[in-house]
Design an enzyme around this catalytic site. Structure first.
Site, mmCIF file in Angstrom:
data_model
loop_
_atom_site.group_PDB
_atom_site.id
_atom_site.type_symbol
_atom_site.label_atom_id
_atom_site.label_comp_id
_atom_site.label_asym_id
_atom_site.label_seq_id
_atom_site.Cartn_x
_atom_site.Cartn_y
_atom_site.Cartn_z
ATOM 1 N N LYS A 212 -4.664 0.776 -2.986
ATOM 2 C CA LYS A 212 -3.326 0.484 -3.164
ATOM 3 C C LYS A 212 -2.358 1.511 -2.531
ATOM 4 O O LYS A 212 -1.493 1.464 -2.037
ATOM 5 C CB LYS A 212 -3.060 0.258 -4.661
ATOM 6 C CG LYS A 212 -1.709 0.263 -5.114
ATOM 7 C CD LYS A 212 -0.675 -0.864 -4.531
ATOM 8 C CE LYS A 212 0.731 -0.626 -4.818
ATOM 9 N NZ LYS A 212 1.295 -1.821 -4.460
ATOM 10 N N CYS A 266 8.264 2.257 -4.566
ATOM 11 C CA CYS A 266 6.848 2.088 -4.122
ATOM 12 C C CYS A 266 6.381 3.003 -3.071
ATOM 13 O O CYS A 266 5.741 4.185 -3.135
ATOM 14 C CB CYS A 266 6.659 0.923 -3.953
ATOM 15 S SG CYS A 266 6.964 -0.230 -5.187
HETATM 16 N N1 SAJ Z 1 11.884 0.231 5.539
HETATM 17 C C1 SAJ Z 1 12.028 0.678 6.753
HETATM 18 N N2 SAJ Z 1 11.454 0.165 8.026
HETATM 19 C C2 SAJ Z 1 10.691 -0.827 8.033
HETATM 20 C C3 SAJ Z 1 10.343 -1.275 6.795
HETATM 21 C C4 SAJ Z 1 10.811 -0.789 5.505
HETATM 22 O O1 SAJ Z 1 12.923 1.626 6.894
HETATM 23 O O2 SAJ Z 1 10.686 -1.286 9.093
HETATM 24 C C5 SAJ Z 1 12.098 0.880 4.453
HETATM 25 C C6 SAJ Z 1 13.078 -0.147 3.667
HETATM 26 O O3 SAJ Z 1 14.189 -0.145 4.141
HETATM 27 C C7 SAJ Z 1 12.962 0.305 2.149
HETATM 28 C C8 SAJ Z 1 11.380 1.033 2.313
HETATM 29 O O4 SAJ Z 1 11.036 1.107 3.560
HETATM 30 O O5 SAJ Z 1 13.930 1.308 2.000
HETATM 31 C C9 SAJ Z 1 10.509 0.022 1.525
HETATM 32 O O6 SAJ Z 1 10.636 -1.242 1.517
HETATM 33 P P1 SAJ Z 1 9.327 -2.353 2.123
HETATM 34 O O7 SAJ Z 1 10.020 -3.379 2.150
HETATM 35 O O8 SAJ Z 1 8.527 -1.592 3.099
HETATM 36 O O9 SAJ Z 1 8.454 -2.187 0.955
HETATM 37 P P2 SAJ Z 1 8.889 -2.319 -0.670
HETATM 38 O O10 SAJ Z 1 8.829 -0.977 -1.493
HETATM 39 O O11 SAJ Z 1 9.695 -3.339 -1.117
HETATM 40 O O12 SAJ Z 1 7.361 -2.910 -1.170
HETATM 41 C C10 SAJ Z 1 6.023 -2.342 -0.800
HETATM 42 C C11 SAJ Z 1 5.115 -3.175 -0.460
HETATM 43 N N3 SAJ Z 1 3.867 -2.612 0.370
HETATM 44 C C12 SAJ Z 1 3.639 -2.687 1.691
HETATM 45 O O13 SAJ Z 1 4.124 -3.700 2.256
HETATM 46 C C13 SAJ Z 1 2.229 -1.987 1.973
HETATM 47 C C14 SAJ Z 1 4.525 -4.385 -1.479
HETATM 48 O O14 SAJ Z 1 3.670 -5.269 -0.801
HETATM 49 C C15 SAJ Z 1 4.030 -3.614 -2.556
HETATM 50 O O15 SAJ Z 1 3.746 -4.465 -3.460
HETATM 51 C C16 SAJ Z 1 5.308 -2.692 -3.130
HETATM 52 O O16 SAJ Z 1 5.626 -1.834 -2.190
HETATM 53 C C17 SAJ Z 1 4.728 -1.930 -4.329
HETATM 54 O O17 SAJ Z 1 5.125 -2.429 -5.558
HETATM 55 O O18 SAJ Z 1 3.831 -1.300 -4.219
#
Ligand code: SAJ
Length: 455
Positions: A212, A266
């Site tokens: 995780k 997360c």
């Molecule tokens: N972000 C970027 N660039 C990207 C992707 C995301 O800057 O290309 C930023 C987003 O804007 C945001 C942050 O990263 O600020 C996190 O967003 P996210 O969409 O990457 O992730 P979360 O926090 O919504 O969800 C993540 C997911 N983990 C992964 O994809 C490995 C989700 O599957 C998990 O269940 C969740 O964390 C969790 O609860 O741990």
């Protein structure tokens, strides 16, 4: 399969509530337990306190048909799922207080044959600590099957769902399940198969815990690479979006997108669970955290520079959520940047966030004001794009051509995004073939070209 007639889900947040509702929709009786009375009452009435597509309808249905109830006192059950927050404290150290309180609240209720599952993101070794904590309070029990004493079963199965897609991902994603013993794993696997369509991969508790953390640390590191690359591109006056777009056409390259930093509770938090435990080994992860946090500061500084250069301009901060198309402001870099700008420029700062009704108090107290998209386009001369909400992407060029823009998400590549240190615009022209628009010396256009483009 051992008979499961009742499941207790402890913690009715972004993970616990959808999980409880999905299990209840499979015809299993579920009680949701939350120490926050407002939350348990809301759910008990068939309503929801979070925003997630289709969750309201599902919760209403399972409450009305009696499969989901909610309370704030723990109740006996066959399976106990713990889905409570595991934040970090001010020193970036994991705070397992809620997990341990949840364990203590159910320890006295456990009977042989019960299955206890932890879903909260946790440092390696937490599931073992939970088992030890239960046994310390209940020496009459043991963990696992056989050899005299009656056993309970303890396992870790991390949630993996993406906010905005929770109900789909809850059912379709593969799961990773690690028990304290092999029998614990098997029991947990059999339980998850009652509502998960994806593969339920069996492993140990410690491996599942690290899996995780690895998933989110990997994503944080990939975003850090993108954020670092975006600053390198800015240095050269080259569009980072174009570099990433073209590099990703290589079959073994997959760079994520740069932005104003990483938010949510997360990706920006979980790597610390590894870094805190093994700081000397987790060097790339640590640096990635720093790079992503630093990007927020860089954007804030650039916005300050641009706004200072335009003393009469009103400024639209486009987006407050931590990512696109959600209403969740937790750990949002957009909020941090908007706060910084409001502290500095007060009522000149306008906020556009289509997913919330009211501005956070801290921002309105600094004089910032919330505007609709149309109002902001009319009133503002500068826009800082902080979140890539669909509503912003749909604004036609004609409606925003008059703006000076810092576009941290690359959603308006048909107009220049300012780099205030040099006042060099980075310009990206649709998807025209790169050879037609990139001058040999780089990707910087003269002010004259920029003015022509804006005209
Ligand atoms: N972000 C970027 N660039 C990207 C992707 C995301 O800057 O290309 C930023 C987003 O804007 C945001 C942050 O990263 O600020 C996190 O967003 P996210 O969409 O990457 O992730 P979360 O926090 O919504 O969800 C993540 C997911 N983990 C992964 O994809 C490995 C989700 O599957 C998990 O269940 C969740 O964390 C969790 O609860 O741990």
């Amino acid at each position: 399969m051992h008979e499961i007639s009742k499941v207790a889900v402890i913690g009715l947040g972004y993970i616990g509530l959808p999980t409880a509702a999905v299990i209840a929709s499979r015809g299993i009786r579920v009680v949701g337990i939350d120490t926050n009375r407002l939350v348990s009452r809301t759910v008990a009435s068939g309503a929801i306190h979070i925003s997630e597509p289709d969750l309201d309808g599902l919760v209403q249905k399972v409450v009305v048909n009696g499969f989901l109830t909610a309370t704030n006192e723990p109740e006996s059950a066959d399976v106990f799922m713990i889905a409570v927050p595991t934040p970090i404290n001010d020193e970036n150290r994991p705070d397992l207080g809620c997990v341990m309180a949840a364990v203590d609240s159910i320890a006295g209720l456990l009977v042989p044959g019960n299955l206890v599952i932890l879903e909260s993101t946790s440092p390696v070794g937490t599931t073992e600590k939970i088992a030890d904590r239960i046994l310390a309070q209940r020496p009459d029990l043991k963990v696992g099957a056989g050899n005299g004493k009656p056993g309970i079963f303890v396992a870790y199965c991390p949630e993996r769902v993406l906010p905005g897609r929770i109900l789909t991902e809850l059912v379709n994603n593969d799961r990773c399940i690690g028990g304290i013993t092999a029998e614990c794993t098997r029991r947990a696997q059999a339980f998850y198969k009652t509502f998960v369509r994806g593969t339920c991969v069996a492993t140990t508790a410690r491996t599942a815990e690290l899996v995780k953390l690895t998933e989110n640390a990997y994503r944080d590191t990939n975003i850090a690479f993108a954020n670092e690359l975006s600053l390198i591109c800015d240095h050269y006056g080259i569009s980072p979006w174009e570099v990433i777009d073209i590099a990703n056409r290589h079959p073994r390259v997959n760079i994520l997108k740069p932005g104003p930093g990483v938010g949510g509770h997360c990706i920006a938090v979980d790597p610390w669970f590894i870094i805190d435990a093994v700081p000397d080994l987790a060097r790339v992860m640590r640096t990635s955290r720093d790079v992503n946090n630093n990007k927020t500061k860089v954007i804030a500084e650039r916005a300050v520079a641009l706004i200072s250069e335009r003393p009469d301009a009103k400024v639209a901060c486009c987006g407050l959520a931590f990512k696109a198309n959600v209403d969740d402001l937790r750990e949002s870099p957009a909020v941090e940047i908007a706060m910084h700008l409001a502290e500095r420029f007060g009522s000149r700062i306008k906020v556009v966030e289509p997913n919330i009704r009211e501005l956070p108090k801290a921002l309105s107290e600094l004089g910032a004001e919330m505007l609709t998209i149309d109002e902001a386009l009319m009133e503002c001369q500068v826009a800082i794009v902080l979140v890539d909400h669909d509503e912003f992407k749909m604004i036609p060029l004609a409606g925003r051509r008059h703006l000076d823009v810092i576009d941290t998400r690359g959603i308006w590549q048909d107009m220049p995004s300012m780099i205030p240190e040099k006042w060099a615009p980075v310009f990206r022209k649709d998807h025209a073939p790169a050879k037609n628009i990139i001058p040999k010396s780089g990707y910087r256009f003269s002010d004259q070209v920029m003015l022509e483009q804006k005209a």
